[in-house]
Enzyme design. Structure first.
Site, short mmCIF file in Angstrom:
data_model
loop_
_atom_site.label_atom_id
_atom_site.label_comp_id
_atom_site.label_asym_id
_atom_site.label_seq_id
_atom_site.Cartn_x
_atom_site.Cartn_y
_atom_site.Cartn_z
N ASP A 37 0.74 -1.06 0.04
CA ASP A 37 0.00 -0.23 0.02
C ASP A 37 0.71 1.39 0.13
O ASP A 37 2.09 1.15 0.48
CB ASP A 37 -0.80 0.05 1.30
CG ASP A 37 -2.08 0.69 0.95
OD1 ASP A 37 -2.17 1.91 0.79
OD2 ASP A 37 -3.53 0.23 1.01
N TYR A 157 -12.95 6.64 -13.55
CA TYR A 157 -12.97 5.60 -12.97
C TYR A 157 -13.86 4.40 -13.67
O TYR A 157 -13.35 3.44 -14.00
CB TYR A 157 -14.03 5.90 -11.44
CG TYR A 157 -14.14 4.63 -10.62
CD1 TYR A 157 -13.12 4.48 -9.63
CD2 TYR A 157 -15.06 3.79 -10.67
CE1 TYR A 157 -13.07 3.31 -8.70
CE2 TYR A 157 -15.15 2.94 -9.88
CZ TYR A 157 -14.35 2.54 -8.81
OH TYR A 157 -14.35 1.43 -7.87
N LYS A 161 -12.01 0.93 -15.02
CA LYS A 161 -12.89 -0.45 -14.52
C LYS A 161 -13.03 -1.09 -15.80
O LYS A 161 -13.22 -2.34 -15.76
CB LYS A 161 -13.84 -0.04 -13.61
CG LYS A 161 -13.30 0.60 -12.30
CD LYS A 161 -12.35 -0.33 -11.62
CE LYS A 161 -11.93 0.33 -10.07
NZ LYS A 161 -11.15 -0.64 -9.53
N ILE A 190 -19.82 -0.83 -1.86
CA ILE A 190 -19.38 -1.41 -0.73
C ILE A 190 -18.76 -0.49 0.34
O ILE A 190 -18.13 0.61 0.23
CB ILE A 190 -18.14 -2.35 -0.84
CG1 ILE A 190 -18.00 -3.31 -1.97
CG2 ILE A 190 -17.48 -3.10 0.29
CD1 ILE A 190 -19.42 -4.38 -1.99
N THR A 192 -16.70 1.42 2.70
CA THR A 192 -15.33 1.21 2.85
C THR A 192 -15.13 2.63 3.25
O THR A 192 -15.76 3.72 2.75
CB THR A 192 -14.42 0.93 1.80
OG1 THR A 192 -14.58 1.75 0.59
CG2 THR A 192 -14.81 -0.46 1.40
P1 NAP Z 1 -10.00 2.35 0.22
O1 NAP Z 1 -10.47 1.91 1.47
O2 NAP Z 1 -9.80 3.65 -0.40
O3 NAP Z 1 -8.72 1.30 0.12
C1 NAP Z 1 -7.89 1.44 -1.02
C2 NAP Z 1 -6.32 1.41 -0.64
O4 NAP Z 1 -5.65 1.70 -1.63
C3 NAP Z 1 -5.87 2.59 0.35
O5 NAP Z 1 -5.21 2.16 1.30
C4 NAP Z 1 -5.15 3.44 -0.51
O6 NAP Z 1 -4.17 4.48 0.00
C5 NAP Z 1 -4.45 2.53 -1.45
N1 NAP Z 1 -3.86 3.10 -2.82
C6 NAP Z 1 -4.28 4.41 -3.30
N2 NAP Z 1 -3.58 4.43 -4.27
C7 NAP Z 1 -2.67 3.67 -4.41
C8 NAP Z 1 -1.36 3.21 -4.91
N3 NAP Z 1 -0.87 4.20 -6.28
N4 NAP Z 1 -0.52 2.37 -4.71
C9 NAP Z 1 -0.87 1.53 -3.66
N5 NAP Z 1 -1.95 1.80 -2.98
C10 NAP Z 1 -2.97 2.87 -3.30
O7 NAP Z 1 -10.91 1.77 -1.04
P2 NAP Z 1 -11.78 0.38 -1.17
O8 NAP Z 1 -13.20 0.83 -1.29
O9 NAP Z 1 -11.45 -0.62 -0.21
O10 NAP Z 1 -11.54 0.16 -2.68
C11 NAP Z 1 -10.53 -1.13 -3.07
C12 NAP Z 1 -10.57 -1.22 -4.34
O11 NAP Z 1 -11.98 -1.63 -4.59
C13 NAP Z 1 -10.55 -0.21 -5.51
O12 NAP Z 1 -9.98 -0.59 -6.50
C14 NAP Z 1 -12.07 0.14 -5.78
O13 NAP Z 1 -11.90 1.06 -7.10
C15 NAP Z 1 -12.71 -1.22 -5.76
N6 NAP Z 1 -14.15 -0.67 -5.38
C16 NAP Z 1 -14.44 -0.44 -4.35
C17 NAP Z 1 -15.90 -0.22 -4.41
C18 NAP Z 1 -16.57 0.38 -3.02
O14 NAP Z 1 -17.81 0.72 -3.16
N7 NAP Z 1 -15.85 0.69 -2.15
C19 NAP Z 1 -16.89 -0.75 -5.40
C20 NAP Z 1 -16.25 -1.40 -6.30
C21 NAP Z 1 -14.85 -1.60 -6.35
P3 NAP Z 1 -4.88 5.94 0.44
O15 NAP Z 1 -5.92 5.84 1.30
O16 NAP Z 1 -3.52 6.48 0.93
O17 NAP Z 1 -5.17 6.68 -0.85
#
Ligand code: NAP
Length: 254
Positions: A37, A157, A161, A190, A192
């Site tokens: 991360d 985004y 995706k 989700i 988060t």
């Molecule tokens: P999150 O809680 O923000 O976690 C994402 C993590 O990735 C954070 O720790 C972030 O660090 C880190 N990150 C960001 N840029 C990075 C980079 N360049 N290199 C390495 N790490 C990096 O988000 P999440 O909701 O769990 O999302 C995780 C994945 O699921 C994403 O790809 C998102 O598009 C996908 N997703 C999420 C949802 C949803 O509704 N939550 C739905 C569909 C898909 P920082 O916080 O410091 O930026």
């Protein structure tokens, strides 16, 4: 569900949200986990939680936009644990929410850089390592429902995706006979920190509107995504590759 005892997993974005929960799930099933991360505090917290529960993990600070860093991430897994069985390419950002006509080109490029090119940067060293070792491996890329349909104000985004699903299918085709399976998950909304940052969970009206887009009329949990990722990595999914598995409470059934 099959056991991952002594297997080795890498999770990018493992310091928060879906990635953190999936790292914990891999460890719970017996895997050694490399948590990658940009968020050092979050990544170290994930490792501490795994170790407190009796598991094995290590953190490697990794910006997935840097190909040298993602290569170093795979090296850490191999140096520490001898191989790489599973990779969850999950790190991602939400990006600006604004119509195409107003989108700052630099911000648009930044979303593509993390959410699409970042996964490509991970796939290269992961697949190389899996091809080189006995037993192959399984990769899961984190796309989204927005890899399958559009969403107003999120063009960067959505484009990233959608591109990720093309990348997943192509890597699956290239590896059909190498013993490396490549799949994607497509989560609905989700609960988060990413949604919190987008103001969705903090605003009751917006939350209820987003919930209603899912047939189940609720947000998903990180655990529901983690379970799907682990199933795709398990031997129970041994004939599954190139798949874009929805974990989305009926969002796409409309
Ligand atoms: P999150 O809680 O923000 O976690 C994402 C993590 O990735 C954070 O720790 C972030 O660090 C880190 N990150 C960001 N840029 C990075 C980079 N360049 N290199 C390495 N790490 C990096 O988000 P999440 O909701 O769990 O999302 C995780 C994945 O699921 C994403 O790809 C998102 O598009 C996908 N997703 C999420 C949802 C949803 O509704 N939550 C739905 C569909 C898909 P920082 O916080 O410091 O930026």
């Amino acid at each position: 569900m099959g056991s991952f005892t002594d297997a080795v997993a890498v999770v990018t974005g493992g310091g928060s949200g879906i990635g953190q929960t999936t790292a914990l799930e891999f460890a719970d099933r017996g895997a050694n986990v490399v948590v990658a991360d940009v968020d050092v505090a979050g990544g170290e917290e994930t490792v501490a939680e795994i170790e407190d529960a009796g598991g094995r993990a290590r953190f490697v600070e990794t910006d997935v936009t840097d190909p040298a860093a993602t290569r170093a991430m795979v090296d850490v897994a191999v140096d520490a644990y001898g191989r790489l069985d599973y990779a969850f390419n999950n790190a991602g950002i939400g990006g600006e929410q604004t119509p195409v006509t107003d989108y700052d080109p630099e911000d648009w490029r930044a979303v593509i850089d993390v959410n699409l090119i970042g996964v490509f940067n991970c796939l290269q060293p992961e697949i190389e390592q899996m091809q080189a070792q006995d037993g192959g491996g399984a990769v899961v890329n984190n796309s989204s429902i927005l890899g399958k349909v559009g969403f107003e104000t999120s063009s960067g985004y959505v484009a990233a995706k959608h591109g990720l699903l093309g990348l997943t299918k192509t890597a699956a085709l290239e590896n059909g006979e190498t013993g490396v399976r490549v799949n994607a998950v497509c989560p609905g909304f989700i609960e988060t920190p990413l949604l919190e940052a987008g103001g969705i969970t903090s605003d009751p009206e917006m939350r209820s509107q987003i919930e209603s887009l899912h047939a189940m009329n609720r947000l998903g949990t990180p655990q529901e995504v983690a379970d799907a990722v682990c199933w795709l990595c398990s031997d129970e999914a041994s004939f599954v590759t190139g798949e874009a598995l929805g974990v989305e409470g009926g969002y796409l059934s409309r």
